[in-house]
Design a protein around this motif. Structure first.
Motif, PDB file in Angstrom:
ATOM      1  N   VAL A 150     112.482  -1.881  44.131  1.00  0.00           N
ATOM      2  CA  VAL A 150     113.444  -2.216  42.958  1.00  0.00           C
ATOM      3  C   VAL A 150     113.531  -3.447  43.148  1.00  0.00           C
ATOM      4  CG1 VAL A 150     114.811  -1.882  40.738  1.00  0.00           C
ATOM      5  CG2 VAL A 150     114.250   0.038  41.658  1.00  0.00           C
ATOM      6  N   ILE A 151     112.975  -4.249  42.107  1.00  0.00           N
ATOM      7  CA  ILE A 151     112.828  -5.995  42.373  1.00  0.00           C
ATOM      8  C   ILE A 151     112.947  -6.399  41.186  1.00  0.00           C
ATOM      9  CG2 ILE A 151     111.425  -7.699  42.644  1.00  0.00           C
ATOM     10  CD1 ILE A 151     109.545  -5.715  44.395  1.00  0.00           C
ATOM     11  N   MET A 152     114.450  -6.749  41.162  1.00  0.00           N
ATOM     12  CA  MET A 152     115.296  -7.555  40.003  1.00  0.00           C
ATOM     13  C   MET A 152     115.269  -8.727  40.097  1.00  0.00           C
ATOM     14  SD  MET A 152     118.028  -4.644  39.199  1.00  0.00           S
ATOM     15  CE  MET A 152     118.152  -4.630  41.135  1.00  0.00           C
ATOM     16  N   LEU A 153     114.421  -9.621  39.135  1.00  0.00           N
ATOM     17  CA  LEU A 153     114.004 -11.244  39.091  1.00  0.00           C
ATOM     18  C   LEU A 153     114.398 -11.864  37.824  1.00  0.00           C
ATOM     19  CD1 LEU A 153     110.039 -11.462  40.650  1.00  0.00           C
ATOM     20  CD2 LEU A 153     113.014 -11.116  41.924  1.00  0.00           C
ATOM     21  N   TYR A 154     115.941 -11.189  37.155  1.00  0.00           N
ATOM     22  CA  TYR A 154     116.536 -11.712  36.420  1.00  0.00           C
ATOM     23  C   TYR A 154     116.962 -13.143  36.792  1.00  0.00           C
ATOM     24  CZ  TYR A 154     116.063  -7.671  33.810  1.00  0.00           C
ATOM     25  OH  TYR A 154     115.747  -6.263  33.263  1.00  0.00           O
ATOM     26  N   HIS A 155     117.260 -13.618  35.234  1.00  0.00           N
ATOM     27  CA  HIS A 155     118.275 -15.132  35.781  1.00  0.00           C
ATOM     28  C   HIS A 155     119.221 -14.891  35.346  1.00  0.00           C
ATOM     29  CE1 HIS A 155     115.487 -17.639  37.687  1.00  0.00           C
ATOM     30  NE2 HIS A 155     114.257 -17.075  37.398  1.00  0.00           N
ATOM     31  N   ASN A 166     101.694  -9.273  40.324  1.00  0.00           N
ATOM     32  CA  ASN A 166     100.280  -9.665  40.074  1.00  0.00           C
ATOM     33  C   ASN A 166     100.241  -9.829  41.897  1.00  0.00           C
ATOM     34  OD1 ASN A 166      99.534  -9.838  37.537  1.00  0.00           O
ATOM     35  ND2 ASN A 166     100.154 -12.321  37.952  1.00  0.00           N
ATOM     36  N   LEU A 167     101.368  -9.724  42.633  1.00  0.00           N
ATOM     37  CA  LEU A 167     100.580  -9.721  43.657  1.00  0.00           C
ATOM     38  C   LEU A 167     100.970  -8.608  44.224  1.00  0.00           C
ATOM     39  CD1 LEU A 167     100.467 -11.557  46.804  1.00  0.00           C
ATOM     40  CD2 LEU A 167     103.105 -11.685  46.968  1.00  0.00           C
ATOM     41  N   SER A 168     101.899  -7.496  43.980  1.00  0.00           N
ATOM     42  CA  SER A 168     102.281  -6.338  44.331  1.00  0.00           C
ATOM     43  C   SER A 168     100.827  -5.205  43.710  1.00  0.00           C
ATOM     44  CB  SER A 168     103.637  -5.374  43.524  1.00  0.00           C
ATOM     45  OG  SER A 168     104.531  -6.231  43.741  1.00  0.00           O
ATOM     46  N   ARG A 169     100.089  -5.410  42.492  1.00  0.00           N
ATOM     47  CA  ARG A 169      98.270  -4.869  42.127  1.00  0.00           C
ATOM     48  C   ARG A 169      97.548  -5.434  43.748  1.00  0.00           C
ATOM     49  NH1 ARG A 169     100.705  -6.603  37.594  1.00  0.00           N
ATOM     50  NH2 ARG A 169     101.211  -5.573  35.933  1.00  0.00           N
ATOM     51  N   ALA A 170      97.621  -6.559  43.864  1.00  0.00           N
ATOM     52  CA  ALA A 170      96.265  -6.768  44.967  1.00  0.00           C
ATOM     53  C   ALA A 170      96.778  -6.202  46.019  1.00  0.00           C
ATOM     54  CB  ALA A 170      96.703  -8.368  44.728  1.00  0.00           C
ATOM     55  N   LEU A 177     107.827  -9.759  48.873  1.00  0.00           N
ATOM     56  CA  LEU A 177     106.907  -8.227  48.722  1.00  0.00           C
ATOM     57  C   LEU A 177     106.861  -8.611  50.487  1.00  0.00           C
ATOM     58  CD1 LEU A 177     104.796  -6.588  47.420  1.00  0.00           C
ATOM     59  CD2 LEU A 177     106.177  -8.517  45.909  1.00  0.00           C
ATOM     60  N   ALA A 178     107.136  -8.911  51.706  1.00  0.00           N
ATOM     61  CA  ALA A 178     107.178  -8.539  52.224  1.00  0.00           C
ATOM     62  C   ALA A 178     108.053  -8.004  52.827  1.00  0.00           C
ATOM     63  CB  ALA A 178     107.079 -10.035  53.580  1.00  0.00           C
ATOM     64  N   ASP A 179     109.407  -8.099  52.360  1.00  0.00           N
ATOM     65  CA  ASP A 179     110.214  -7.432  52.723  1.00  0.00           C
ATOM     66  C   ASP A 179     110.126  -6.275  52.588  1.00  0.00           C
ATOM     67  OD1 ASP A 179     113.022  -7.823  53.263  1.00  0.00           O
ATOM     68  OD2 ASP A 179     113.889  -8.162  51.726  1.00  0.00           O
ATOM     69  N   VAL A 180     109.867  -5.939  51.322  1.00  0.00           N
ATOM     70  CA  VAL A 180     109.958  -4.361  50.836  1.00  0.00           C
ATOM     71  C   VAL A 180     109.212  -4.140  51.569  1.00  0.00           C
ATOM     72  CG1 VAL A 180     107.923  -3.476  49.316  1.00  0.00           C
ATOM     73  CG2 VAL A 180     110.216  -5.497  48.379  1.00  0.00           C
ATOM     74  N   ALA A 181     107.219  -4.755  52.194  1.00  0.00           N
ATOM     75  CA  ALA A 181     106.885  -3.834  52.930  1.00  0.00           C
ATOM     76  C   ALA A 181     107.803  -3.423  54.840  1.00  0.00           C
ATOM     77  CB  ALA A 181     105.641  -5.163  53.355  1.00  0.00           C
ATOM     78  N   ILE A 212     117.376 -11.679  47.955  1.00  0.00           N
ATOM     79  CA  ILE A 212     115.831 -11.384  47.613  1.00  0.00           C
ATOM     80  C   ILE A 212     114.925 -12.098  48.392  1.00  0.00           C
ATOM     81  CG2 ILE A 212     114.687 -12.089  46.121  1.00  0.00           C
ATOM     82  CD1 ILE A 212     113.730  -8.951  45.276  1.00  0.00           C
ATOM     83  N   GLY A 213     114.242 -11.180  49.585  1.00  0.00           N
ATOM     84  CA  GLY A 213     113.052 -12.031  50.043  1.00  0.00           C
ATOM     85  C   GLY A 213     113.424 -11.823  51.839  1.00  0.00           C
ATOM     86  N   ILE A 214     112.630 -12.709  52.001  1.00  0.00           N
ATOM     87  CA  ILE A 214     112.436 -12.793  53.824  1.00  0.00           C
ATOM     88  C   ILE A 214     112.705 -14.118  54.400  1.00  0.00           C
ATOM     89  CG2 ILE A 214     111.405 -10.508  54.208  1.00  0.00           C
ATOM     90  CD1 ILE A 214     108.996 -12.123  55.018  1.00  0.00           C
ATOM     91  N   PHE A 215     112.863 -14.964  53.300  1.00  0.00           N
ATOM     92  CA  PHE A 215     113.295 -16.033  53.415  1.00  0.00           C
ATOM     93  C   PHE A 215     113.667 -17.096  52.380  1.00  0.00           C
ATOM     94  CE2 PHE A 215     109.003 -18.465  51.833  1.00  0.00           C
ATOM     95  CZ  PHE A 215     108.343 -16.979  51.511  1.00  0.00           C
ATOM     96  N   ALA A 216     114.502 -17.863  53.524  1.00  0.00           N
ATOM     97  CA  ALA A 216     115.703 -18.435  52.347  1.00  0.00           C
ATOM     98  C   ALA A 216     114.905 -19.960  50.805  1.00  0.00           C
ATOM     99  CB  ALA A 216     116.691 -19.051  52.585  1.00  0.00           C
ATOM    100  N   LYS A 217     115.385 -19.812  49.731  1.00  0.00           N
ATOM    101  CA  LYS A 217     115.268 -21.042  49.559  1.00  0.00           C
ATOM    102  C   LYS A 217     113.131 -21.322  48.985  1.00  0.00           C
ATOM    103  CE  LYS A 217     119.119 -23.525  50.812  1.00  0.00           C
ATOM    104  NZ  LYS A 217     119.427 -25.306  51.510  1.00  0.00           N
TER     105      LYS A 217
END
Length: 314
Positions: free
Chosen positions: A226-231, A196-200, A301-305, A284-289
């Motif tokens: 490519v974003i993998m958000l599997y558990h 949803n955020l990517s679309r925005a 998305l910040a990391d992707v940008a 994944i991402g720019i900030f932990a936890k």
């Protein structure tokens, strides 16, 4: 290219400039100009060709202005766009391209840029829609594209293998990349929030409830994240293998450092090289936890940008 006159400008019957819509997307600006030409209207393409000190936009930023006064795009933070549209209307009437400078070094002392710098703009009266059509067609086909503006001859031509956006002798070249494609994998609230955020943001978003290696691999081009958000590492594995076999500019995977150690061990056992494994951003991402779905989506998305900007700067 003729320098803008500052006094004794001939009187012109001009339309009042009016912003057609808000966008800073070059592809949308070029399409607006192309549509104006195809509708039989005159149009001017404005390009940011010089930055002196600070600036709100990058070199190569565009505006497009058509003869009814409507315009779109940004070459500053919104400080000069209406004035630029007025100058573009003058260019349409005279038929002569020109440059304009605002901010530091400009004759327009009443137009000040809050950033404290100066910008130089090239205003080109478009005489042919074909260069725009060619550029838009390449971007639609997810291929890099470029436009070369020859100031001496006041012409614009499309390029298939553009250099970095900059001056090339007396010509100014603008390089374009296709829209970022974001492929979000995972049956989770986190995946839904990231999509949803990517679309925005305006990205081309692809999601996959069920993974098809053939179709998904074909979509993973150089402008894909490519974003993998599997558990579940087992569910993630075929997607990860496809991503590593392609060349997306970003590969990110959910999980703690301990989870990633297990991921690395599995991939190493399958013969994946350490160099390829190093392409995976994990955690994944720019900030932990980031513990909630929306914070995680912002982080990713910040990391992707950031990765996209770094790639385009090379």
């Amino acid at each position: 290219m003729q320098q803008l006159a500052t006094v004794n400008e001939p009187a012109q019957a001009l339309c009042a400039p009016e912003q057609a819509f808000l966008t800073d997307d070059s592809e949308a600006v070029l399409r607006f100009a192309c549509d104006a030409l195809n509708a039989g209207m005159a149009a001017v393409l404005v390009t940011l060709v010089g930055i002196h000190g600070g600036a709100a936009r990058s070199l190569g930023a565009h505006m497009a202005v058509c003869e009814d006064g409507r315009y779109c795009g940004f070459v500053s933070g919104g400080c000069v766009e209406s004035a630029v549209a007025h100058e573009a209307l003058l260019v349409m009437n005279t038929g002569v391209d020109r440059t304009v400078r605002y901010g530091v070094g400009s004759p327009y002392f009443d137009i000040v840029l809050p950033c404290g710098g100066g910008i130089t703009l090239a205003l080109h009266k478009l005489r042919d829609s074909q260069p725009l059509i060619d550029t838009l067609s390449r971007l639609s086909a997810r291929k890099p594209a470029g436009l070369r503006y020859a100031s001496a001859s006041q012409t614009l031509i499309s390029e298939t293998n553009p250099a970095k956006t900059d001056w090339d002798g007396t010509d100014f070249v603008v390089s374009y990349r296709p829209c970022v494609r974001v492929m979000v994998f995972g049956r989770s609230l986190e995946a839904q929030a990231a999509a949803n955020l990517s679309r925005a943001v305006g990205y081309d978003v692809q999601t996959s409830e069920g993974f098809n290696p053939k179709t998904s691999f074909a979509l993973m081009d150089d402008d894909t994240a490519v974003i993998m958000l599997y558990h579940d590492l087992n569910r993630e594995l075929p997607v990860l293998q496809a991503a590593l076999a392609a060349r997306p500019f970003y590969i990110g995977a959910l999980g703690s450092k301990r989870t990633h150690e297990a991921r690395v061990k599995t991939l190493t056992g399958l013969g994946v090289s350490a160099e390829d494994i190093a392409r995976i951003k994990a955690p994944i991402g720019i900030f932990a936890k980031a513990r909630d779905a929306h914070s995680l989506a912002l982080s990713v998305l910040a990391d992707v940008a950031a990765a996209r900007l770094a790639r385009c700067a090379r």
